[in-house]
Motif scaffolding. Structure first.
Motif, PDB file in Angstrom:
ATOM      1  N   LEU A  17       0.823  -1.206   0.000  1.00  0.00           N
ATOM      2  CA  LEU A  17       0.000   0.000   0.000  1.00  0.00           C
ATOM      3  C   LEU A  17       0.861   1.261   0.000  1.00  0.00           C
ATOM      4  N   ARG A  18       1.915   1.256   0.808  1.00  0.00           N
ATOM      5  CA  ARG A  18       2.801   2.411   0.846  1.00  0.00           C
ATOM      6  C   ARG A  18       3.435   2.635  -0.517  1.00  0.00           C
ATOM      7  N   ASP A  19       3.865   1.566  -1.148  1.00  0.00           N
ATOM      8  CA  ASP A  19       4.506   1.662  -2.462  1.00  0.00           C
ATOM      9  C   ASP A  19       3.514   2.161  -3.507  1.00  0.00           C
ATOM     10  N   SER A  20       2.284   1.693  -3.439  1.00  0.00           N
ATOM     11  CA  SER A  20       1.294   2.113  -4.429  1.00  0.00           C
ATOM     12  C   SER A  20       0.922   3.577  -4.243  1.00  0.00           C
ATOM     13  N   GLU A  21       0.979   4.100  -3.018  1.00  0.00           N
ATOM     14  CA  GLU A  21       0.729   5.520  -2.789  1.00  0.00           C
ATOM     15  C   GLU A  21       1.922   6.356  -3.224  1.00  0.00           C
ATOM     16  N   TYR A  22       3.109   5.799  -3.080  1.00  0.00           N
ATOM     17  CA  TYR A  22       4.337   6.524  -3.396  1.00  0.00           C
ATOM     18  C   TYR A  22       4.501   6.705  -4.900  1.00  0.00           C
ATOM     19  N   ARG A  23       4.205   5.678  -5.659  1.00  0.00           N
ATOM     20  CA  ARG A  23       4.437   5.716  -7.109  1.00  0.00           C
ATOM     21  C   ARG A  23       3.696   6.838  -7.827  1.00  0.00           C
ATOM     22  N   PRO A  24       2.370   6.995  -7.613  1.00  0.00           N
ATOM     23  CA  PRO A  24       1.689   8.100  -8.307  1.00  0.00           C
ATOM     24  C   PRO A  24       2.244   9.466  -7.913  1.00  0.00           C
ATOM     25  N   ALA A  25       2.591   9.644  -6.649  1.00  0.00           N
ATOM     26  CA  ALA A  25       3.152  10.923  -6.210  1.00  0.00           C
ATOM     27  C   ALA A  25       4.506  11.161  -6.869  1.00  0.00           C
ATOM     28  N   LYS A  26       5.302  10.123  -6.951  1.00  0.00           N
ATOM     29  CA  LYS A  26       6.623  10.242  -7.571  1.00  0.00           C
ATOM     30  C   LYS A  26       6.464  10.525  -9.068  1.00  0.00           C
ATOM     31  N   LEU A  27       5.555   9.849  -9.720  1.00  0.00           N
ATOM     32  CA  LEU A  27       5.321  10.056 -11.148  1.00  0.00           C
ATOM     33  C   LEU A  27       4.841  11.477 -11.409  1.00  0.00           C
ATOM     34  N   LYS A  28       3.942  11.959 -10.567  1.00  0.00           N
ATOM     35  CA  LYS A  28       3.437  13.321 -10.715  1.00  0.00           C
ATOM     36  C   LYS A  28       4.579  14.328 -10.550  1.00  0.00           C
ATOM     37  N   GLN A  29       5.447  14.086  -9.583  1.00  0.00           N
ATOM     38  CA  GLN A  29       6.594  14.964  -9.356  1.00  0.00           C
ATOM     39  C   GLN A  29       7.528  14.940 -10.567  1.00  0.00           C
TER      40      GLN A  29
END
Length: 59
Positions: free
Chosen positions: A30-42
């Motif tokens: 779950l942490r990884d799945s939340e991190y990926r979209p934020a990282k991609l957006k950045q």
């Protein structure tokens, strides 16, 4: 304590143990799945900025 009450307690204990094990196993996912979209957006935001804007940012 009768046998039914004892078996109910054992069942509840095993259920709580399984619930905790599943929670511990799924948290990194779950942490990884939340991190990926934020990282991609950045990364998208970074790629769309001009060099001057990037130089002005503080890291």
């Amino acid at each position: 304590m009768d046998e039914d009450e004892n078996s109910e307690r054992v069942t509840e204990f095993l259920y709580l143990q399984a619930k905790q094990a599943v929670k511990e196993a799924v948290m990194p996912v779950l942490r990884d799945s939340e991190y990926r979209p934020a990282k991609l957006k950045q990364q998208k935001r970074f790629m769309n900025q001009s060099i001057e804007e990037i130089k002005e940012e503080e890291f």
